[in-house]
Design a protein around this motif. Structure first.
Motif, short mmCIF file in Angstrom:
data_model
loop_
_atom_site.label_atom_id
_atom_site.label_comp_id
_atom_site.label_asym_id
_atom_site.label_seq_id
_atom_site.Cartn_x
_atom_site.Cartn_y
_atom_site.Cartn_z
N GLU A 78 3.20 4.93 3.96
CA GLU A 78 3.61 3.94 2.96
C GLU A 78 3.68 2.56 3.60
N GLY A 79 3.08 1.60 2.93
CA GLY A 79 3.04 0.24 3.44
C GLY A 79 1.81 -0.04 4.31
N ILE A 115 -7.30 2.01 -3.51
CA ILE A 115 -8.28 1.15 -4.20
C ILE A 115 -8.42 1.57 -5.66
N ARG A 116 -8.45 2.88 -5.90
CA ARG A 116 -8.65 3.41 -7.26
C ARG A 116 -7.41 3.32 -8.12
N PHE A 117 -6.27 2.95 -7.57
CA PHE A 117 -4.97 3.02 -8.23
C PHE A 117 -5.06 2.87 -9.76
N LEU A 141 0.87 -1.17 0.00
CA LEU A 141 0.00 0.00 0.00
C LEU A 141 0.90 1.22 0.00
N PHE A 142 0.58 2.19 -0.85
CA PHE A 142 1.42 3.37 -0.93
C PHE A 142 0.83 4.49 -0.09
N GLU A 170 -6.29 -6.48 7.16
CA GLU A 170 -6.87 -5.23 6.65
C GLU A 170 -6.16 -4.78 5.37
N ARG A 171 -4.85 -4.92 5.34
CA ARG A 171 -4.10 -4.58 4.11
C ARG A 171 -4.54 -5.49 2.96
#
Length: 199
Positions: free
Chosen positions: A95-96, A57-59, A48-49, A104-105
């Motif tokens: 970040e992360g 989510i929208r990445f 995750l950034f 959850e990640r």
């Protein structure tokens, strides 16, 4: 062999011998961006950034409609997570995603994959590092993600692989068995021994 398999499928590199076919087409003749648009990878330790949960989510899809985002969050079992965080989808992650649990990640990674609506899902040990608190949520979210799609599930945990239509057993980089769970159990060979050890 599993990491090599993923890298070849997603065209992170091309084979030095042989071909990788996707729907009968040699991947080498398809631009890597086109290949990757049709696939989604959910890894065992998803990245995750820094940015909001919604951004993660929208990445790559900044114009995702609000109603579609709500359906994705629901299907990925992220509703409780989003509700408990200050700001919901606008909650900013470091970040992360350091403040989130592994489960959850993983739920956010599953939501990201759903948002892409890919033809092929690649699950790379996606249930390995899940904390027990969110395990059932992740399992349910994965069922929603896989429904009606082709999936390549890489798993050492055979309970994850058991429901697959076809199981391919790799040992030291070579395919040694192929079949359904029941067929491989009846053979009483390598897969059968692994299954007995894990049961």
């Amino acid at each position: 062999g599993k990491t090599s398999l993923i890298n070849l499928l997603m065209r992170f590199y091309d084979p030095t011998a042989g071909r990788v076919l996707y729907n009968g087409i040699d991947l080498k003749i398809m631009p890597p961006e086109r290949v990757r648009r049709q696939m989604a990878l959910v890894a065992q330790d998803p990245f995750l950034f820094s940015g909001t949960i919604g951004d993660n989510i929208r990445f790559g899809q900044p114009s995702l409609p609000t109603d579609r985002m709500a359906r994705i969050v629901r299907a990925a079992n992220c509703e409780d997570l989003v509700a408990k965080l200050d700001g919901g989808l606008d909650y900013r992650l470091s970040e992360g995603g350091a403040r989130l649990s592994s489960g959850e990640r993983q739920l956010i990674a599953i939501a990201r994959a759903l948002a892409r609506d890919p033809q092929l899902i690649i699950l790379d040990e996606a249930t390995s590092y899940i904390d027990s608190q969110t395990e059932q949520q992740v399992q349910d979210a994965l069922k929603n993600l896989l429904a009606g799609r082709t999936a390549l599930i890489i798993a050492h945990r055979l309970s994850t692989a058991r429901e697959a239509d076809r199981i391919v057993v790799l040992n030291r980089g070579r395919i040694i068995e192929i079949g359904s769970h029941d067929q491989l159990i009846q053979k009483q060979a390598f897969y059968y021994q692994l299954y007995r050890l894990q049961s």
